[in-house]
Design a protein around this motif. Structure first.
Motif, PDB file in Angstrom:
ATOM      1  N   ARG A 167       0.737  -1.213  -0.006  1.00 36.97           N
ATOM      2  CA  ARG A 167      -0.140  -0.132   0.162  1.00 36.97           C
ATOM      3  C   ARG A 167       0.956   1.296  -0.002  1.00 36.97           C
ATOM      4  N   GLN A 168       1.864   1.281   0.805  1.00 36.81           N
ATOM      5  CA  GLN A 168       2.877   2.418   0.998  1.00 36.81           C
ATOM      6  C   GLN A 168       3.376   2.518  -0.471  1.00 36.81           C
ATOM      7  N   GLU A 169       3.940   1.549  -1.225  1.00 36.86           N
ATOM      8  CA  GLU A 169       4.451   1.461  -2.492  1.00 36.86           C
ATOM      9  C   GLU A 169       3.552   2.366  -3.489  1.00 36.86           C
ATOM     10  N   ARG A 170       2.316   2.114  -3.426  1.00 34.13           N
ATOM     11  CA  ARG A 170       1.414   2.588  -4.245  1.00 34.13           C
ATOM     12  C   ARG A 170       0.969   4.313  -3.855  1.00 34.13           C
ATOM     13  N   LYS A 171       1.400   4.796  -3.011  1.00 32.31           N
ATOM     14  CA  LYS A 171       0.940   5.897  -2.489  1.00 32.31           C
ATOM     15  C   LYS A 171       1.921   7.094  -3.185  1.00 32.31           C
ATOM     16  N   PRO A 172       1.228   7.958  -3.922  1.00 31.75           N
ATOM     17  CA  PRO A 172       2.146   8.945  -4.750  1.00 31.75           C
ATOM     18  C   PRO A 172       3.055   9.985  -3.618  1.00 31.75           C
TER      19      PRO A 172
END
Length: 172
Positions: A167-172
């Protein structure tokens, strides 16, 4: 190993002894309630039917999709937490009738759990809060909180920690 109580039987397979373990009239009533609930489009009505007539423990805002089949013989052994989704045509079993024995086990599904369509949950299984079960999964062992699991046989695809990292990887 799943948490089930085992009851050995003699002579014929355990299914021949089914009405020694559960009342025919209980099964008949439960079957009628489950068939009506399977096609009922209103979640609040389904939850009421499951709580009132089957003795299931169903949390608030839980949604049982169309065609879900709770255990017809021992539905009172099923607990589903708050705000969970049980997908289309999923089966929740609290019993197993085998050749030399039958087994009974609690099914515990936590809060905010999503179970994909056409899954089967076997007796004695606990699915932790915030877990996700992919469609078509045979849940034959416990699923830890926050995990993503799937397959047949089921395996843990991502742990809660790995899911959070994704989820953190997908956050801009």
């Amino acid at each position: 190993m799943r948490k089930t109580d085992r009851y050995p039987v003699d002579h014929a397979n355990s299914l021949w002894k089914v009405y020694h373990t559960v009342s025919f009239w209980k099964v008949a009533r439960n079957f009628i309630v489950i068939q009506m609930a399977r096609i009922t489009p209103f979640f609040s009505v389904k939850n009421w039917m499951y709580r009132t007539f089957l003795g299931m423990h169903v949390g608030e805002q839980t949604a049982f999709a169309l065609m879900v089949v709770p255990d017809v013989m021992f539905p009172e052994k099923i607990t589903v937490g708050n705000n969970s989704i049980i997908g289309y045509d999923t089966t929740l079993l609290a019993h197993e009738y085998l050749i030399g024995e039958y087994r009974l086990g609690e099914v515990r599904i936590g809060d905010r759990v999503m179970i994909g369509a056409n899954s089967t949950v076997l007796p004695g299984v606990t699915i932790g809060d915030n877990a996700i079960i992919s469609a078509g999964t045979l849940v034959h062992k416990d699923v830890p909180p926050g995990a993503f699991a799937g397959g047949n046989p089921m395996r843990i695809i991502y742990t809660a920690k790995e899911m959070e990292a994704r989820r953190q990887e997908r956050k801009p």
